[in-house]
Design an enzyme around this catalytic site. Sequence first.
Site, PDB file in Angstrom:
ATOM      1  N   HIS A  13       0.815  -1.216   0.000  1.00 46.49           N
ATOM      2  CA  HIS A  13       0.000   0.000   0.000  1.00 46.49           C
ATOM      3  C   HIS A  13       0.847   1.263   0.000  1.00 46.49           C
ATOM      4  CE1 HIS A  13       0.795  -1.734   3.919  1.00 46.49           C
ATOM      5  NE2 HIS A  13       0.850  -0.502   4.407  1.00 46.49           N
ATOM      6  N   HIS A 102      28.030  -4.627  -9.905  1.00 49.59           N
ATOM      7  CA  HIS A 102      28.768  -5.546  -9.022  1.00 49.59           C
ATOM      8  C   HIS A 102      27.910  -6.731  -8.561  1.00 49.59           C
ATOM      9  CE1 HIS A 102      32.084  -2.531  -7.549  1.00 49.59           C
ATOM     10  NE2 HIS A 102      31.800  -2.371  -8.839  1.00 49.59           N
ATOM     11  N   ARG A 136      35.761 -10.409 -11.150  1.00 53.43           N
ATOM     12  CA  ARG A 136      35.859 -10.696  -9.703  1.00 53.43           C
ATOM     13  C   ARG A 136      34.490 -10.632  -9.024  1.00 53.43           C
ATOM     14  NH1 ARG A 136      37.518  -5.439 -10.306  1.00 53.43           N
ATOM     15  NH2 ARG A 136      36.679  -3.879  -8.865  1.00 53.43           N
TER      16      ARG A 136
END
Length: 154
Positions: A13, A102, A136
């Site tokens: 809501h 990332h 990475r």
Amino acid sequence: MMPRMRIAIAGDHNGLLMKATLVEWLTADGHQVDDRGTHGAEIVDYPPLCADVARQVLGGHAERGIVIGGTGGGEAIASNKIRGIRAGLCHSTFLAEISSAHNNTNVLVLGAKVIGPAEAVAITSTWLSTPFKGERHQRRLDQIAALERGEPLH
Ligand SMILES: O=C(CO)[C@H](O)[C@H](O)COP(=O)(O)O
């Protein structure tokens, strides 16, 4: 140019007006939007909405999901309980950029009591248009997936 996507969106809501703003903006921008509710002003619980959006994403019906709450904190907690969901609570375009680049988040969480509609549009636009960097960061997401499976990390 931003790739056009199938996007499942939901909000409790507190997120009703912001959801309407985002549905309109996303649709005008060429995305295919599935509004999963809530559709009225009555007070509702947000975990089922988070689960519904997650189902759409994990089932391949939507490429991304958006969930809106008052602050979004609980929505992020609920969404991230679901295996395969990486939900990012983003209240700035910087957070949205890093969330995609990332964390490769597949669900964006917003808090309608924290940011206004213009910020929500800017954050959503950044989140959708920022590519995942991989490398990475993928290694770390693999480690998170291992945690989800209950595997220890060394
Ligand atoms: O953002 C939220 C959770 O993080 C919810 O929108 C919020 O907790 C709902 O509270 P209320 O029912 O009092 O409006």
